[in-house]
Design a protein around this motif. Structure first.
Motif, short mmCIF file in Angstrom:
data_model
loop_
_atom_site.label_atom_id
_atom_site.label_comp_id
_atom_site.label_asym_id
_atom_site.label_seq_id
_atom_site.Cartn_x
_atom_site.Cartn_y
_atom_site.Cartn_z
N PHE A 293 9.00 20.43 56.80
CA PHE A 293 7.62 19.96 56.79
C PHE A 293 7.25 19.35 55.45
O PHE A 293 6.15 18.90 55.26
CB PHE A 293 6.68 21.11 57.13
N GLU A 294 8.15 19.41 54.51
CA GLU A 294 7.83 18.91 53.18
C GLU A 294 8.81 17.82 52.78
O GLU A 294 9.64 18.03 51.94
CB GLU A 294 7.92 20.01 52.11
N ARG A 295 8.71 16.68 53.39
CA ARG A 295 9.67 15.65 53.05
C ARG A 295 9.06 14.61 52.15
O ARG A 295 7.89 14.31 52.25
CB ARG A 295 10.17 14.95 54.30
N ASP A 296 9.85 14.05 51.28
CA ASP A 296 9.40 12.84 50.61
C ASP A 296 10.47 11.78 50.80
O ASP A 296 11.39 11.97 51.58
CB ASP A 296 9.02 13.10 49.16
N PHE A 297 10.32 10.70 50.08
CA PHE A 297 11.22 9.58 50.33
C PHE A 297 12.68 9.95 50.13
O PHE A 297 13.56 9.32 50.67
CB PHE A 297 10.83 8.40 49.44
N LYS A 298 12.93 11.02 49.38
CA LYS A 298 14.32 11.35 49.05
C LYS A 298 15.15 11.67 50.28
O LYS A 298 16.35 11.45 50.31
CB LYS A 298 14.36 12.54 48.11
N SER A 299 14.50 12.25 51.30
CA SER A 299 15.29 12.59 52.47
C SER A 299 15.58 11.36 53.33
O SER A 299 16.33 11.45 54.27
CB SER A 299 14.61 13.67 53.28
N TYR A 300 14.97 10.25 52.99
CA TYR A 300 15.24 9.05 53.76
C TYR A 300 16.22 8.14 53.05
O TYR A 300 16.91 7.36 53.66
CB TYR A 300 13.95 8.25 53.98
N PHE A 301 16.21 8.22 51.73
CA PHE A 301 16.98 7.25 50.96
C PHE A 301 18.47 7.58 50.98
O PHE A 301 18.86 8.72 51.02
CB PHE A 301 16.47 7.26 49.51
N PRO A 302 19.28 6.52 50.94
CA PRO A 302 20.72 6.75 50.84
C PRO A 302 21.07 7.23 49.44
O PRO A 302 20.27 7.08 48.52
CB PRO A 302 21.31 5.36 51.10
N ILE A 303 22.23 7.81 49.31
CA ILE A 303 22.66 8.29 48.00
C ILE A 303 23.12 7.13 47.15
O ILE A 303 22.84 7.05 45.96
CB ILE A 303 23.81 9.28 48.18
N ALA A 304 23.83 6.23 47.78
CA ALA A 304 24.45 5.18 47.00
C ALA A 304 24.30 3.86 47.72
O ALA A 304 23.98 3.82 48.91
CB ALA A 304 25.92 5.49 46.79
N ILE A 305 24.53 2.81 47.01
CA ILE A 305 24.36 1.50 47.59
C ILE A 305 25.48 0.62 47.02
O ILE A 305 26.02 0.91 45.98
CB ILE A 305 22.94 0.97 47.25
N THR A 306 25.81 -0.43 47.76
CA THR A 306 26.90 -1.27 47.29
C THR A 306 26.38 -2.29 46.29
O THR A 306 25.43 -3.01 46.57
CB THR A 306 27.53 -2.01 48.48
N ARG A 307 27.00 -2.32 45.11
CA ARG A 307 26.61 -3.29 44.10
C ARG A 307 27.71 -4.31 43.98
O ARG A 307 28.90 -3.98 44.03
CB ARG A 307 26.39 -2.57 42.76
N ILE A 308 27.31 -5.55 43.79
CA ILE A 308 28.31 -6.61 43.63
C ILE A 308 28.36 -7.00 42.17
O ILE A 308 27.33 -7.33 41.57
CB ILE A 308 27.96 -7.85 44.47
N GLU B 69 31.21 -2.31 44.63
CA GLU B 69 31.40 -0.89 44.35
C GLU B 69 30.15 -0.11 44.74
O GLU B 69 29.05 -0.65 44.72
CB GLU B 69 31.74 -0.65 42.88
N SER B 70 30.34 1.17 45.07
CA SER B 70 29.18 1.99 45.40
C SER B 70 28.66 2.64 44.13
O SER B 70 29.44 3.21 43.37
CB SER B 70 29.57 3.12 46.33
N VAL B 71 27.39 2.54 43.94
CA VAL B 71 26.80 3.22 42.79
C VAL B 71 25.65 4.09 43.28
O VAL B 71 24.97 3.74 44.24
CB VAL B 71 26.26 2.22 41.75
N PRO B 72 25.47 5.23 42.62
CA PRO B 72 24.30 6.05 42.96
C PRO B 72 23.03 5.24 42.76
O PRO B 72 22.96 4.45 41.82
CB PRO B 72 24.36 7.21 41.96
N ILE B 73 22.05 5.43 43.61
CA ILE B 73 20.92 4.50 43.53
C ILE B 73 20.09 4.68 42.28
O ILE B 73 19.36 3.79 41.90
CB ILE B 73 20.02 4.53 44.80
N TYR B 74 20.23 5.81 41.61
CA TYR B 74 19.50 5.95 40.35
C TYR B 74 20.10 5.09 39.25
O TYR B 74 19.47 4.87 38.22
CB TYR B 74 19.46 7.41 39.91
N ASP B 75 21.34 4.64 39.46
CA ASP B 75 21.99 3.83 38.43
C ASP B 75 21.70 2.34 38.59
O ASP B 75 22.15 1.53 37.80
CB ASP B 75 23.50 4.05 38.45
N ILE B 76 20.97 2.00 39.63
CA ILE B 76 20.68 0.59 39.85
C ILE B 76 19.72 0.11 38.77
O ILE B 76 18.74 0.79 38.45
CB ILE B 76 20.04 0.38 41.24
#
Lengths: 792, 63
Positions: free
Chosen positions: A293-308, A314-321
């Protein structure tokens, strides 16, 4: 026509696509492959426990590439050492005993997995594996391959080991231990037989009882002292004050009794009371651990994303974008940051943020916002802001959205106790004053007896047992409440605000209607065939809507992005698309989502996509309008106003074009006018309003899929029963009030014993459990009776 | 005569023994998931049947 069901997943099989393997029919190669994997490994008893338990494996190509990144993997693992690693994965598909069986036998499918254990209520599997032999990525691929795709989100990445609070279980255990033993040991005292043996050992028994009561008094009951102290400090008289007072007085008086050898004391009643009250607390806590019952955007967001970078992906954690990075977003992937689109076009589904189901087409150079989902081809984008600075994350960190609605709410029990406590103290002092003129000794006895017997045990048990029972009944009906307090809030609601898209409409199917000249059979064939070639979401929806036709080959086909499709077939030119594209005059077309058609430059008409309202909406609103003010709050334009006005009872207020912040303000304004507002919504765009309202209910098509932070989750299938749930919550309050009357009667009877100075330990030992048991059974019977009448 | 002291002490000790067992069970998380074990315990028989070749013991459920 006989419909066959897939042996693996149980879905209807389209006749042409049926695959027969091993004498069994499957709906697709995916399901067949899973069956093949299981049969090769002698694991077909998967299908014995439950009929068609499986899910079709989804295409996950490239989706979990980030699991190659060691630092991400180590964040996900619960435990890691040379030879063993443990990971807990959340798998939404877990739903039956077959699921448990197959997931606990993973070691037979893959070498390197040593054990796996399912936690069914939480829908999680805990896998212990050998990192040298099998990687986490391989495990995730294996799970996805057999239809059990894990859900990995940013939340997993950050979550530390969360400790479970088991203190209530300990307290209850201790209380029961003390209660049981004391009951046994005080048995001889009840009969007061003047017998040599009993007289001889009385001291021993009493001191043993005293010793046994200590853990219960000091540990199990500690919560009540803390709560009573807090409520005195905040000058709110809650029910815990008379409880704590009663317990303490009981303990002191009993101790004095045995020290001075006056009698055996009330230790049996004391420990019994503590035990029953903790039991009530335990019963009231019914958690749905698979829901959050206590969700925020974190439970929706992916962990990593592909960076070119250059030619490298390569996959990078999204906090490193960082700003300026180039990202690759695949089909169905969420855009984690704000940026500029580089690829020529993209169709972005913002339903998650705005609630609007139909995707928006973006062109190269347009700004895309975090929270959108790409549908269709892979796209490239350049990052403008990092995750923490993106629109969606900013929205969440906005104070308004964060602010918790103050729990000013007073529970019904506390309301009663506001009168109960002073009256009780008054009676105690009055009787003390009366008796002290006659006999000091009796005066103290009477004073303590009043406090003991009036200890509102039954009163305090009423609400937990009623709410606990209602909570379970509603849970069975697929209306999941966050806690028992919500029932009280529900009963107080006088205004209900509904979101439109996704709440009173379904996301699943749009109602498509044709407007214009009548279409010939040949035209339909033509349109259907043109649509087949297009990937635009509207085309797909329209394609599914039109009846099956023969398949023709197009001579020429061109899709002009953002505008429409142009195709020729046997010399006929057909154009499908926006009004400007086909050259139709656009009057009120802005209000509606539509696809226009011209054949050989002749304007034929348009398909209009209307919202499909949920079944039973009209009758639900008609029922609700009798007792509540109803309002519709929509982020969309007024296009649907007419249709809604027809559907809903008069007096329903319709408000359109509301941004998330405005929705929140709207609720706030209502509350300032003194109304108790219930908000029913679905998407993240309602999150603020859900948090602000007195009761926020989120509608979920599938409760395993995530919904925004709220007080209750309602399964979309039972949406039309919302009125009976509301009525039941009111009945719960009635039940409690009735039971309060009964328990007050017990108190009066007990007090009459106490004031006259006749409260014997035996009488106390009878009254206390008797009142408890009758109250508990009374509220259980009553709440079951009401729920049977209200819910069919 | 003093046998009553002995008996009661023993009975209390036994009770405390069970109590400690309960606390340990809670601590190791045995009460956290009260559903899955009830299903899991039924699987043990199935595991023994499986190695009986891959002749379909599963009766045809569909069609």
């Amino acid at each position: 026509m006989d419909t066959k069901n897939c042996f693996h997943c149980g879905l209807d099989i389209v006749e042409k696509e049926e695959i027969i393997f091993d004498d069994k029919s499957f709906c697709c190669t995916g399901c067949m492959t899973v069956y093949e994997i299981f049969s090769l490994n002698d694991m077909t008893c998967y299908y014995d426990f439950e009929k068609s338990p499986g899910a079709t494996p989804q295409d996950i190509n490239g989706k979990y590439d980030f699991l190659d990144n060691e630092s991400i993997v180590s964040k996900l693992l619960d435990f890691e050492e040379n030879a063993t690693a443990i990971v807990s994965l959340s798998i939404p598909h877990i739903h039956c005993s077959s699921c448990i069986w197959i997931l606990e036998n993973l070691q037979r499918l893959k070498k390197g997995i040593s054990t796996s254990q399912v936690n069914f209520p939480e829908k999680k599997v805990r896998i212990t594996f050998h990192p040298a032999e099998v990687s986490l990525k391989e495990i995730v691929y294996l799970l996805s391959g057999i239809g059990y795709e894990p859900y990995i989100s940013l939340e997993n990445y950050e979550a530390g080991s969360n400790t479970v609070d088991r203190s209530l279980t300990y307290k209850l255990g201790v209380a029961f231990f003390c209660f049981g033993n004391i009951m046994l040991l005080s048995f001889p005292e009840y009969f007061e037989v003047k017998e040599y043996w009993l007289d001889q050992y009385r001291g021993f028994f009493r001191w043993l009882i005293f010793a046994l009561s200590l853990p219960s008094f000091f540990y199990s009951a500690s919560g009540y002292y803390v709560s009573a102290y807090k409520s005195i400090r905040s000058k709110m008289l809650n029910i815990d004050i008379p409880i704590a007072l009663g317990i303490i007085v009981m303990f002191v008086r009993s101790t004095v009794d045995i020290v001075m050898d006056y009698g055996s004391g009330f230790f049996d009643s004391l420990t019994g009371l503590v035990f029953f009250m903790l039991l009530g607390k335990m019963f009231q806590i019914k958690t749905y651990s698979f829901l959050s019952f206590e969700r925020d955007f974190k439970s929706y967001f992916p962990i990593a994303i592909t960076r070119i970078q250059g030619n490298l992906e390569e996959s990078v954690p999204i906090y490193d974008i960082q700003k300026g990075d180039r990202l690759l977003i695949r089909n169905q992937e969420l855009i984690p940051v704000d940026g500029i689109l580089i690829t020529e076009t993209a169709d972005i589904d913002y339903s998650f943020v705005t609630g609007e189901a139909i995707p928006i087409t973006k062109k190269s150079g347009d700004k895309v916002f975090a929270g959108g989902k790409q549908i269709g081809k892979m796209i490239e984008m350049e990052v403008l802001y990092s995750v923490s600075q993106s629109y969606l994350t900013q929205l969440w960190s906005n104070d308004v959205f964060q602010k918790n609605v103050e729990q000013k709410h007073k529970t019904i029990t506390d309301q009663i106790s506001r009168y109960f406590t002073p009256i009780l103290l008054l009676i105690a002092f009055l009787s003390f004053g009366y008796w002290i003129l006659k006999d000091t000794n009796t005066a103290f006895n009477v004073f303590t007896a009043v406090l003991i017997v009036a200890c509102p045990c039954a009163l305090a048990l009423t609400a937990p047992f009623t709410f606990g029972n209602i909570l379970r009944i509603l849970g069975k009906k697929k209306f999941y409440l966050k806690n028992a307090l919500v029932i009280e809030q529900l009963a107080k609601v006088d205004t209900i605000v509904f979101d439109k898209t996704g709440t009173i409409t379904t996301n699943k199917k749009s109602n498509i209607a044709f407007q214009g000249n009548s279409l010939s059979e040949a035209d339909l064939v033509l349109i259907k065939n043109v649509l087949r070639a297009s990937n635009h979401p509207l085309s797909r929806m329209l394609y599914d809507f039109l009846p099956e036709t023969q398949k023709l080959k197009l001579d020429h086909f061109a899709e002009i992005t953002g505008k429409g499709i142009q195709a020729t077939l046997n010399g006929t030119t057909i154009q499908l698309g926006s009004a400007s594209f086909v050259g139709a005059n656009e009057e009120n077309a802005i209000q509606q989502t539509s696809v226009h058609i011209t054949i050989n430059e002749n304007y034929i008409g348009k398909y209009v996509f209307n919202n499909q309202y949920r079944e039973g909406l009209s009758s639900l609103f008609a029922h609700l309008s009798q007792g509540y003010q109803l309002k519709i709050l929509s982020g969309d334009n007024e296009g649907e106003q007419k249709a809604l006005e027809q559907l809903l009872p008069p007096g329903t207020e319709l408000i359109f074009n509301q941004k998330p912040e405005q929705k929140l303000e709207f609720i706030k304004n209502l509350q300032e006018k003194g109304q108790n507002v219930m908000m029913v919504g679905d998407g993240l765009n309602d999150a603020g309003a859900l948090a602000q309202s007195n009761v926020g209910i989120s509608i979920a098509e599938n409760v395993n899929v995530f919904s925004p932070a709220c007080d209750a989750i309602l399964d979309a299938n039972v949406f039309d029963q919302l009125d009976s749930f509301m009525a039941l919550s009111k009945k719960a309050i009635t039940t409690i009030k009735m039971s309060f009357t009964v328990s007050l009667l017990y108190n009066v009877v007990g007090l009459s014993f106490a004031i006259t100075g006749n409260l014997l330990p035996l009488v106390a030992a009878i009254i206390m459990p008797l009142s408890t048991i009758t109250i508990v059974s009374f509220v259980t019977v009553m709440s079951n009776y009401y729920s049977r009448r209200r819910l069919q | 005569m003093s046998v009553i002291y002995l008996l009661i002490s023993i009975s209390i000790l036994v009770a405390i023994g069970f109590f400690i067992a309960f606390i340990r069970a809670v601590k190791t998380g045995q009460y956290d998931d009260d559903y899955t074990p009830s299903v899991r315990m039924l699987f043990d028989d199935e595991l023994r049947i499986t190695p009986n070749k891959s002749v379909q013991t599963t009766e045809e459920k569909q069609i």
